[in-house]
Design a protein around this motif. Structure first.
Motif, PDB file in Angstrom:
ATOM      1  N   ARG A 257      24.862  46.402  36.282  1.00  0.00           N
ATOM      2  CA  ARG A 257      23.965  45.960  35.218  1.00  0.00           C
ATOM      3  C   ARG A 257      24.310  44.525  34.834  1.00  0.00           C
ATOM      4  O   ARG A 257      25.447  44.078  35.006  1.00  0.00           O
ATOM      5  CB  ARG A 257      24.054  46.870  33.999  1.00  0.00           C
ATOM      6  CG  ARG A 257      25.381  46.870  33.262  1.00  0.00           C
ATOM      7  CD  ARG A 257      25.383  47.926  32.175  1.00  0.00           C
ATOM      8  NE  ARG A 257      26.645  47.959  31.448  1.00  0.00           N
ATOM      9  CZ  ARG A 257      26.959  48.910  30.567  1.00  0.00           C
ATOM     10  NH1 ARG A 257      26.094  49.908  30.303  1.00  0.00           N
ATOM     11  NH2 ARG A 257      28.117  48.863  29.943  1.00  0.00           N
ATOM     12  N   GLU A 258      23.288  43.860  34.324  1.00  0.00           N
ATOM     13  CA  GLU A 258      23.461  42.465  33.902  1.00  0.00           C
ATOM     14  C   GLU A 258      22.760  42.280  32.570  1.00  0.00           C
ATOM     15  O   GLU A 258      21.530  42.396  32.479  1.00  0.00           O
ATOM     16  CB  GLU A 258      22.883  41.520  34.953  1.00  0.00           C
ATOM     17  CG  GLU A 258      23.167  40.065  34.697  1.00  0.00           C
ATOM     18  CD  GLU A 258      22.778  39.193  35.877  1.00  0.00           C
ATOM     19  OE1 GLU A 258      22.754  39.682  37.025  1.00  0.00           O
ATOM     20  OE2 GLU A 258      22.481  38.007  35.641  1.00  0.00           O
ATOM     21  N   ALA A 259      23.552  42.028  31.539  1.00  0.00           N
ATOM     22  CA  ALA A 259      23.008  41.780  30.204  1.00  0.00           C
ATOM     23  C   ALA A 259      22.800  40.275  30.029  1.00  0.00           C
ATOM     24  O   ALA A 259      23.461  39.469  30.697  1.00  0.00           O
ATOM     25  CB  ALA A 259      23.970  42.321  29.149  1.00  0.00           C
ATOM     26  N   PRO A 260      21.912  39.875  29.120  1.00  0.00           N
ATOM     27  CA  PRO A 260      21.656  38.443  28.906  1.00  0.00           C
ATOM     28  C   PRO A 260      22.942  37.692  28.560  1.00  0.00           C
ATOM     29  O   PRO A 260      23.701  38.117  27.690  1.00  0.00           O
ATOM     30  CB  PRO A 260      20.679  38.433  27.735  1.00  0.00           C
ATOM     31  CG  PRO A 260      19.994  39.755  27.817  1.00  0.00           C
ATOM     32  CD  PRO A 260      21.029  40.716  28.308  1.00  0.00           C
ATOM     33  N   GLY A 261      23.193  36.615  29.270  1.00  0.00           N
ATOM     34  CA  GLY A 261      24.358  35.788  28.995  1.00  0.00           C
ATOM     35  C   GLY A 261      25.670  36.341  29.513  1.00  0.00           C
ATOM     36  O   GLY A 261      26.724  35.766  29.262  1.00  0.00           O
ATOM     37  N   LYS A 262      25.617  37.454  30.242  1.00  0.00           N
ATOM     38  CA  LYS A 262      26.842  38.064  30.761  1.00  0.00           C
ATOM     39  C   LYS A 262      26.783  38.182  32.274  1.00  0.00           C
ATOM     40  O   LYS A 262      25.717  38.147  32.877  1.00  0.00           O
ATOM     41  CB  LYS A 262      27.054  39.441  30.130  1.00  0.00           C
ATOM     42  CG  LYS A 262      27.298  39.409  28.633  1.00  0.00           C
ATOM     43  CD  LYS A 262      27.649  40.791  28.109  1.00  0.00           C
ATOM     44  CE  LYS A 262      27.959  40.752  26.629  1.00  0.00           C
ATOM     45  NZ  LYS A 262      28.329  42.111  26.120  1.00  0.00           N
ATOM     46  N   GLN A 263      27.953  38.352  32.867  1.00  0.00           N
ATOM     47  CA  GLN A 263      28.013  38.526  34.312  1.00  0.00           C
ATOM     48  C   GLN A 263      27.592  39.949  34.695  1.00  0.00           C
ATOM     49  O   GLN A 263      27.752  40.894  33.915  1.00  0.00           O
ATOM     50  CB  GLN A 263      29.443  38.256  34.806  1.00  0.00           C
ATOM     51  CG  GLN A 263      29.842  36.788  34.775  1.00  0.00           C
ATOM     52  CD  GLN A 263      31.166  36.539  35.461  1.00  0.00           C
ATOM     53  OE1 GLN A 263      32.023  37.403  35.518  1.00  0.00           O
ATOM     54  NE2 GLN A 263      31.332  35.354  36.011  1.00  0.00           N
ATOM     55  N   ARG A 264      27.097  40.060  35.908  1.00  0.00           N
ATOM     56  CA  ARG A 264      26.753  41.376  36.422  1.00  0.00           C
ATOM     57  C   ARG A 264      28.034  42.202  36.543  1.00  0.00           C
ATOM     58  O   ARG A 264      29.070  41.707  37.008  1.00  0.00           O
ATOM     59  CB  ARG A 264      26.073  41.255  37.788  1.00  0.00           C
ATOM     60  CG  ARG A 264      25.469  42.545  38.306  1.00  0.00           C
ATOM     61  CD  ARG A 264      24.632  42.307  39.547  1.00  0.00           C
ATOM     62  NE  ARG A 264      23.475  41.447  39.274  1.00  0.00           N
ATOM     63  CZ  ARG A 264      22.494  41.236  40.148  1.00  0.00           C
ATOM     64  NH1 ARG A 264      22.535  41.819  41.341  1.00  0.00           N
ATOM     65  NH2 ARG A 264      21.502  40.435  39.835  1.00  0.00           N
ATOM     66  N   GLU A 265      27.970  43.454  36.124  1.00  0.00           N
ATOM     67  CA  GLU A 265      29.148  44.314  36.157  1.00  0.00           C
ATOM     68  C   GLU A 265      28.829  45.650  36.816  1.00  0.00           C
ATOM     69  O   GLU A 265      27.711  46.156  36.734  1.00  0.00           O
ATOM     70  CB  GLU A 265      29.686  44.562  34.732  1.00  0.00           C
ATOM     71  CG  GLU A 265      28.728  45.276  33.799  1.00  0.00           C
ATOM     72  CD  GLU A 265      29.263  45.404  32.383  1.00  0.00           C
ATOM     73  OE1 GLU A 265      30.176  44.645  31.999  1.00  0.00           O
ATOM     74  OE2 GLU A 265      28.753  46.276  31.635  1.00  0.00           O
ATOM     75  N   LEU A 266      29.849  46.200  37.447  1.00  0.00           N
ATOM     76  CA  LEU A 266      29.706  47.495  38.099  1.00  0.00           C
ATOM     77  C   LEU A 266      29.741  48.601  37.046  1.00  0.00           C
ATOM     78  O   LEU A 266      30.652  48.645  36.221  1.00  0.00           O
ATOM     79  CB  LEU A 266      30.833  47.694  39.112  1.00  0.00           C
ATOM     80  CG  LEU A 266      30.869  49.038  39.840  1.00  0.00           C
ATOM     81  CD1 LEU A 266      29.614  49.242  40.676  1.00  0.00           C
ATOM     82  CD2 LEU A 266      32.116  49.117  40.722  1.00  0.00           C
ATOM     83  N   VAL A 267      28.754  49.469  37.089  1.00  0.00           N
ATOM     84  CA  VAL A 267      28.654  50.563  36.130  1.00  0.00           C
ATOM     85  C   VAL A 267      29.196  51.867  36.725  1.00  0.00           C
ATOM     86  O   VAL A 267      30.004  52.557  36.099  1.00  0.00           O
ATOM     87  CB  VAL A 267      27.194  50.770  35.695  1.00  0.00           C
ATOM     88  CG1 VAL A 267      27.074  51.968  34.766  1.00  0.00           C
ATOM     89  CG2 VAL A 267      26.657  49.513  35.028  1.00  0.00           C
ATOM     90  N   ALA A 268      28.744  52.196  37.910  1.00  0.00           N
ATOM     91  CA  ALA A 268      29.141  53.457  38.535  1.00  0.00           C
ATOM     92  C   ALA A 268      28.948  53.342  40.037  1.00  0.00           C
ATOM     93  O   ALA A 268      28.119  52.549  40.511  1.00  0.00           O
ATOM     94  CB  ALA A 268      28.321  54.620  37.995  1.00  0.00           C
TER      95      ALA A 268
END
Length: 117
Positions: A38-49
């Protein structure tokens, strides 16, 4: 060529649930690991599952106990069941699929999840 089509995003109130799907099609001799980022505004893409080829799941700490990843190899589909959603879960969610024997991995187009009252 492999295509991924995501579905299931939307707007939900805090505490609500959504189920994301990601269906793969094309030349797929054997599916490897399947993941959700997932990628939230202003944040880096991160692994969720992530779920391995033999069905072993793993999760980032912030979603443990709330999200469940699963896969249906017959349908070449990976799912993400999201319960007890929080505003901080708001992001664009992307599926990522590895194909056995393919040098590249594949990404879905992204689906927006918004958690807000």
């Amino acid at each position: 060529q492999v295509q991924l089509v995501e579905s299931g995003g939307g707007l939900v109130q805090p505490g609500g649930s959504l189920r994301l799907s990601c269906a793969a099609s094309g030349s797929i001799p054997s599916l490897g690991a399947m993941l959700w980022y997932r990628e939230a505004p202003g944040k880096q893409r991160e692994l969720v599952a992530a779920i391995s080829s033999d069905g072993v799941p793993s999760y980032r700490d912030s979603v443990k106990g709330r999200f469940t990843i699963s896969r249906d190899n017959a349908k070449s589909t990976v799912y993400l069941q999201m319960n007890s959603l929080l505003p901080e879960d708001t992001a664009v969610y992307y599926c990522n699929v590895h194909i056995v024997g393919h040098p590249l991995d594949y990404w879905g187009q992204g689906t927006q999840v918004t958690v807000s009252s």
